[in-house]
Design a protein around this motif. Structure first.
Motif, PDB file in Angstrom:
ATOM      1  N   ASP A   2     -30.090 -13.221   2.616  1.00 20.45           N
ATOM      2  CA  ASP A   2     -30.097 -11.876   2.445  1.00 20.45           C
ATOM      3  C   ASP A   2     -29.171 -11.042   4.001  1.00 20.45           C
ATOM      4  OD1 ASP A   2     -30.557  -9.139   2.489  1.00 20.45           O
ATOM      5  OD2 ASP A   2     -32.826  -9.174   2.332  1.00 20.45           O
ATOM      6  N   ALA A  47     -27.609  -8.469   4.209  1.00 19.51           N
ATOM      7  CA  ALA A  47     -27.748  -7.077   4.410  1.00 19.51           C
ATOM      8  C   ALA A  47     -28.901  -6.668   5.241  1.00 19.51           C
ATOM      9  CB  ALA A  47     -27.501  -6.323   2.917  1.00 19.51           C
ATOM     10  N   GLY A  48     -30.000  -7.106   4.612  1.00 18.24           N
ATOM     11  CA  GLY A  48     -31.343  -7.165   5.272  1.00 18.24           C
ATOM     12  C   GLY A  48     -31.316  -7.624   6.715  1.00 18.24           C
ATOM     13  N   TYR A  49     -30.747  -8.769   7.030  1.00 17.57           N
ATOM     14  CA  TYR A  49     -30.540  -9.186   8.491  1.00 17.57           C
ATOM     15  C   TYR A  49     -29.693  -8.322   9.198  1.00 17.57           C
ATOM     16  CZ  TYR A  49     -29.141 -11.458  12.405  1.00 17.57           C
ATOM     17  OH  TYR A  49     -28.869 -11.970  13.814  1.00 17.57           O
ATOM     18  N   ARG A  75     -29.055  -5.091   8.859  1.00 21.34           N
ATOM     19  CA  ARG A  75     -29.631  -3.523   8.791  1.00 21.34           C
ATOM     20  C   ARG A  75     -30.662  -3.610  10.199  1.00 21.34           C
ATOM     21  NH1 ARG A  75     -29.667  -3.079   3.352  1.00 21.34           N
ATOM     22  NH2 ARG A  75     -31.510  -4.445   3.286  1.00 21.34           N
ATOM     23  N   GLY A  76     -31.268  -4.828  10.479  1.00 20.14           N
ATOM     24  CA  GLY A  76     -32.050  -4.806  11.612  1.00 20.14           C
ATOM     25  C   GLY A  76     -31.348  -5.266  12.911  1.00 20.14           C
ATOM     26  N   THR A  77     -30.190  -5.309  12.862  1.00 20.29           N
ATOM     27  CA  THR A  77     -29.274  -6.176  14.014  1.00 20.29           C
ATOM     28  C   THR A  77     -28.279  -5.161  14.487  1.00 20.29           C
ATOM     29  OG1 THR A  77     -28.162  -7.731  13.035  1.00 20.29           O
ATOM     30  CG2 THR A  77     -30.388  -8.362  13.911  1.00 20.29           C
ATOM     31  N   GLY A 118     -26.836  -2.612  12.234  1.00 23.69           N
ATOM     32  CA  GLY A 118     -26.713  -1.316  11.455  1.00 23.69           C
ATOM     33  C   GLY A 118     -26.312  -1.828  10.096  1.00 23.69           C
ATOM     34  N   GLU A 119     -25.178  -1.077   9.518  1.00 24.83           N
ATOM     35  CA  GLU A 119     -24.700  -1.134   8.231  1.00 24.83           C
ATOM     36  C   GLU A 119     -23.599  -2.404   8.270  1.00 24.83           C
ATOM     37  OE1 GLU A 119     -22.617   1.463   5.080  1.00 24.83           O
ATOM     38  OE2 GLU A 119     -24.085   2.378   6.482  1.00 24.83           O
ATOM     39  N   GLU A 130     -23.843  -8.324   1.346  1.00 24.61           N
ATOM     40  CA  GLU A 130     -25.180  -8.027   0.612  1.00 24.61           C
ATOM     41  C   GLU A 130     -25.958  -9.705   0.743  1.00 24.61           C
ATOM     42  OE1 GLU A 130     -27.440  -5.506  -0.597  1.00 24.61           O
ATOM     43  OE2 GLU A 130     -25.934  -4.066   0.274  1.00 24.61           O
ATOM     44  N   PRO A 174     -21.204  -9.439  10.422  1.00 29.37           N
ATOM     45  CA  PRO A 174     -21.243  -8.597   9.591  1.00 29.37           C
ATOM     46  C   PRO A 174     -20.122  -8.353   8.563  1.00 29.37           C
ATOM     47  CG  PRO A 174     -21.773  -7.720  11.506  1.00 29.37           C
ATOM     48  CD  PRO A 174     -21.310  -9.125  11.737  1.00 29.37           C
TER      49      PRO A 174
END
Length: 117
Positions: A70, A72-74, A76-78, A80-81, A85, A108
């Motif tokens: 995951d 995207a989840g990772y 988002r927490g480090t 941003g966008e 996915e 990213p």
């Protein structure tokens, strides 16, 4: 020697392990029109690894598997966008007595994987 399946994730954009990334392990049965079963879901620890093998001993069986990371989840927490996915890594376990290590190097905007030792 008892076989096992392990993974770890490194965030190459930050030069450190990817702590807190969700990882899912799926078993695929392509002959059954793409049927698949989720076997495990876990999160990487501070070292980017899981606390235990995804499969080991009698759980190991020859077949086609897919690790889903995951990203995207990772990110988002480090960071941003991000662009990514879920990252799928599909592979074959041919020898259930062997060690299969599937690392993920991720940023990213891209990723790389290989069969490690």
């Amino acid at each position: 020697m008892s076989g096992r399946l392990t993974t770890h994730v490194l965030d190459v954009s930050q030069g450190k392990p990817a702590a807190g990334m969700r990882v899912q392990l799926w078993r695929l049965r392509l002959a059954e029109k793409g049927a698949r079963t989720m076997l495990r879901e876990a999160f990487t620890n501070e070292d980017g690894r899981l606390g235990e093998p995804l499969l080991s001993g009698d759980e190991m069986a020859a077949g086609i598997y897919e690790l889903m990371f995951d990203a995207a989840g990772y990110f988002r927490g480090t960071a941003g966008e991000g662009f990514l996915e879920w990252i799928p890594v599909r592979f074959v376990i041919g020898d259930p007595q062997a060690h299969y290590h599937v690392p993920l190097l991720v940023a990213p905007g891209g990723y790389s994987t290989y069969r490690g030792s």
